[in-house]
Design a protein around this motif. Structure first.
Motif, PDB file in Angstrom:
ATOM      1  N   MET A 190       0.851  -1.192   0.000  1.00 44.18           N
ATOM      2  CA  MET A 190       0.000   0.000   0.000  1.00 44.18           C
ATOM      3  C   MET A 190       0.888   1.244   0.000  1.00 44.18           C
ATOM      4  N   THR A 191       0.534   2.228  -0.805  1.00 38.84           N
ATOM      5  CA  THR A 191       1.308   3.466  -0.870  1.00 38.84           C
ATOM      6  C   THR A 191       1.044   4.314   0.368  1.00 38.84           C
ATOM      7  N   HIS A 192       1.920   5.292   0.600  1.00 35.27           N
ATOM      8  CA  HIS A 192       1.717   6.188   1.736  1.00 35.27           C
ATOM      9  C   HIS A 192       0.417   6.969   1.607  1.00 35.27           C
ATOM     10  N   SER A 193       0.084   7.410   0.394  1.00 36.51           N
ATOM     11  CA  SER A 193      -1.153   8.180   0.228  1.00 36.51           C
ATOM     12  C   SER A 193      -2.372   7.327   0.579  1.00 36.51           C
ATOM     13  N   ARG A 194      -2.353   6.068   0.191  1.00 34.93           N
ATOM     14  CA  ARG A 194      -3.499   5.196   0.488  1.00 34.93           C
ATOM     15  C   ARG A 194      -3.575   4.839   1.963  1.00 34.93           C
ATOM     16  N   SER A 195      -2.424   4.622   2.590  1.00 38.51           N
ATOM     17  CA  SER A 195      -2.456   4.275   4.007  1.00 38.51           C
ATOM     18  C   SER A 195      -2.904   5.470   4.851  1.00 38.51           C
ATOM     19  N   GLU A 196      -2.460   6.689   4.488  1.00 43.71           N
ATOM     20  CA  GLU A 196      -2.919   7.876   5.209  1.00 43.71           C
ATOM     21  C   GLU A 196      -4.401   8.113   4.974  1.00 43.71           C
ATOM     22  N   ARG A 197      -4.870   7.870   3.759  1.00 42.66           N
ATOM     23  CA  ARG A 197      -6.293   8.008   3.450  1.00 42.66           C
ATOM     24  C   ARG A 197      -7.109   7.045   4.313  1.00 42.66           C
ATOM     25  N   ALA A 198      -6.683   5.805   4.389  1.00 36.43           N
ATOM     26  CA  ALA A 198      -7.420   4.803   5.162  1.00 36.43           C
ATOM     27  C   ALA A 198      -7.446   5.167   6.644  1.00 36.43           C
ATOM     28  N   ALA A 199      -6.298   5.615   7.163  1.00 37.01           N
ATOM     29  CA  ALA A 199      -6.245   5.988   8.579  1.00 37.01           C
ATOM     30  C   ALA A 199      -7.108   7.209   8.863  1.00 37.01           C
ATOM     31  N   LEU A 200      -7.091   8.177   7.963  1.00 38.46           N
ATOM     32  CA  LEU A 200      -7.939   9.360   8.119  1.00 38.46           C
ATOM     33  C   LEU A 200      -9.408   8.961   8.139  1.00 38.46           C
ATOM     34  N   CYS A 201      -9.809   8.121   7.204  1.00 36.99           N
ATOM     35  CA  CYS A 201     -11.223   7.723   7.134  1.00 36.99           C
ATOM     36  C   CYS A 201     -11.641   6.923   8.359  1.00 36.99           C
ATOM     37  N   ASP A 202     -10.759   6.072   8.872  1.00 32.27           N
ATOM     38  CA  ASP A 202     -11.070   5.348  10.106  1.00 32.27           C
ATOM     39  C   ASP A 202     -11.299   6.322  11.254  1.00 32.27           C
ATOM     40  N   LEU A 203     -10.466   7.352  11.329  1.00 36.67           N
ATOM     41  CA  LEU A 203     -10.608   8.341  12.395  1.00 36.67           C
ATOM     42  C   LEU A 203     -11.883   9.153  12.216  1.00 36.67           C
ATOM     43  N   LEU A 204     -12.200   9.526  10.977  1.00 35.90           N
ATOM     44  CA  LEU A 204     -13.456  10.241  10.721  1.00 35.90           C
ATOM     45  C   LEU A 204     -14.656   9.407  11.142  1.00 35.90           C
ATOM     46  N   ASP A 205     -14.622   8.117  10.849  1.00 40.35           N
ATOM     47  CA  ASP A 205     -15.702   7.222  11.273  1.00 40.35           C
ATOM     48  C   ASP A 205     -15.831   7.209  12.795  1.00 40.35           C
ATOM     49  N   ASP A 206     -14.681   7.121  13.472  1.00 38.80           N
ATOM     50  CA  ASP A 206     -14.696   7.031  14.932  1.00 38.80           C
ATOM     51  C   ASP A 206     -15.232   8.304  15.584  1.00 38.80           C
ATOM     52  N   LEU A 207     -14.885   9.460  15.039  1.00 38.97           N
ATOM     53  CA  LEU A 207     -15.214  10.735  15.690  1.00 38.97           C
ATOM     54  C   LEU A 207     -16.610  11.253  15.354  1.00 38.97           C
ATOM     55  N   GLY A 208     -17.143  10.862  14.205  1.00 33.99           N
ATOM     56  CA  GLY A 208     -18.441  11.385  13.814  1.00 33.99           C
ATOM     57  C   GLY A 208     -18.340  12.739  13.139  1.00 33.99           C
ATOM     58  N   PRO A 209     -19.483  13.319  12.739  1.00 34.38           N
ATOM     59  CA  PRO A 209     -19.481  14.503  11.871  1.00 34.38           C
ATOM     60  C   PRO A 209     -19.201  15.835  12.547  1.00 34.38           C
ATOM     61  N   TYR A 251      -5.789  11.775 -11.056  1.00 34.73           N
ATOM     62  CA  TYR A 251      -5.233  10.863 -10.058  1.00 34.73           C
ATOM     63  C   TYR A 251      -5.318   9.405 -10.515  1.00 34.73           C
ATOM     64  N   GLY A 252      -6.366   9.093 -11.275  1.00 35.26           N
ATOM     65  CA  GLY A 252      -6.534   7.732 -11.751  1.00 35.26           C
ATOM     66  C   GLY A 252      -5.909   7.479 -13.110  1.00 35.26           C
ATOM     67  N   LEU A 253      -5.797   8.525 -13.921  1.00 32.95           N
ATOM     68  CA  LEU A 253      -5.324   8.364 -15.294  1.00 32.95           C
ATOM     69  C   LEU A 253      -3.801   8.413 -15.409  1.00 32.95           C
ATOM     70  N   ILE A 254      -3.139   9.168 -14.529  1.00 31.83           N
ATOM     71  CA  ILE A 254      -1.691   9.359 -14.634  1.00 31.83           C
ATOM     72  C   ILE A 254      -0.987   8.532 -13.570  1.00 31.83           C
ATOM     73  N   PRO A 255      -0.213   7.533 -13.958  1.00 28.43           N
ATOM     74  CA  PRO A 255       0.460   6.685 -12.964  1.00 28.43           C
ATOM     75  C   PRO A 255       1.334   7.503 -12.020  1.00 28.43           C
ATOM     76  N   GLY A 256       1.196   7.240 -10.735  1.00 29.57           N
ATOM     77  CA  GLY A 256       2.032   7.882  -9.733  1.00 29.57           C
ATOM     78  C   GLY A 256       1.547   9.223  -9.233  1.00 29.57           C
ATOM     79  N   ILE A 257       0.530   9.808  -9.883  1.00 28.34           N
ATOM     80  CA  ILE A 257       0.118  11.156  -9.496  1.00 28.34           C
ATOM     81  C   ILE A 257      -0.575  11.161  -8.132  1.00 28.34           C
ATOM     82  N   ASP A 258      -1.286  10.082  -7.819  1.00 34.73           N
ATOM     83  CA  ASP A 258      -1.947  10.000  -6.509  1.00 34.73           C
ATOM     84  C   ASP A 258      -0.909  10.035  -5.398  1.00 34.73           C
TER      85      ASP A 258
END
Length: 211
Positions: free
Chosen positions: A1-20, A90-97
């Protein structure tokens, strides 16, 4: 997993935990506002310019509010978790994400973490601190262009980067993640030490920094 994806996943987990309704370091924004911002950034190219151009900001803000009205908070977080659609750059250009979103996701992850009580800096995954330093070195002059004083960044291991060439100059010292938060204008929540004239240090701590 890339750093961008792992940070995204961790951020979303935290958003879920904390609520809106939890606070963030983005002035005036709750976690719901931040989630909507990320959806705008990745899925609404028509509203993207308003993130950085003041004259277009009202339209971007209206799109963000409409997204919050149209989608429940869990839906917004899920859209962020899915990542940018394949039809975007982000999806069309390899590595841009990885190139662009590593810093974006890291900073916003910390925006949520550090707005909560009793936060402490994380021990970052292997290599992420190095990536943040590389990005910081390449963009330091952009981040610190608004500083009223000169800025030199010094990583804890002694590596240096020039932020702004001016006198008087302040040396900001810390781990790459802390210097990155400083560069994005989160001075009050960056564990950074300073060397230089006290008045110049105060000016840097109060300056409007970042993109």
């Amino acid at each position: 997993m890339t750093h961008s994806r792992s940070e995204r996943a961790a951020l979303c987990d935290l958003l879920d935990d904390l609520g809106p309704d939890a606070p963030t370091l983005c002035a005036g924004w709750t976690t719901a506002d931040l989630a909507a911002h990320l959806v705008v950034r990745e899925r609404r190219p028509d509203a993207l310019p308003g993130i950085g151009i003041g004259a277009l900001a009202p339209y971007t803000a209206s799109v963000q509010e409409r997204l919050k009205a149209r989608h429940s908070y869990p839906e917004l977080v899920d859209l962020v978790r899915q990542g940018p659609p394949k039809w975007t750059p982000y999806g069309l250009i390899p590595g841009i994400d990885e190139l662009i979103n590593t810093v974006e996701m890291f900073v916003h992850h910390e925006d949520v973490r550090r707005a909560q009580p009793d936060w402490e800096p994380r021990e970052l995954p292997a290599g992420l601190d190095d990536v943040l330093w590389q990005r910081l070195r390449s963009m330091a002059r952009l981040f610190f262009r608004g500083s009223p004083v000169g800025v030199v960044l010094r990583r804890a291991n002694g590596e240096k980067a020039a932020g702004r060439m001016a006198e008087p100059a302040v040396v900001a010292i810390g781990d790459a993640q802390e210097l990155m938060m400083l560069a994005f204008g989160r001075q009050a929540h960056a564990r950074v030490s300073y060397e230089g004239d006290p008045a110049a240090v105060t000016q840097l701590r109060e300056a409007r920094l970042g993109m």
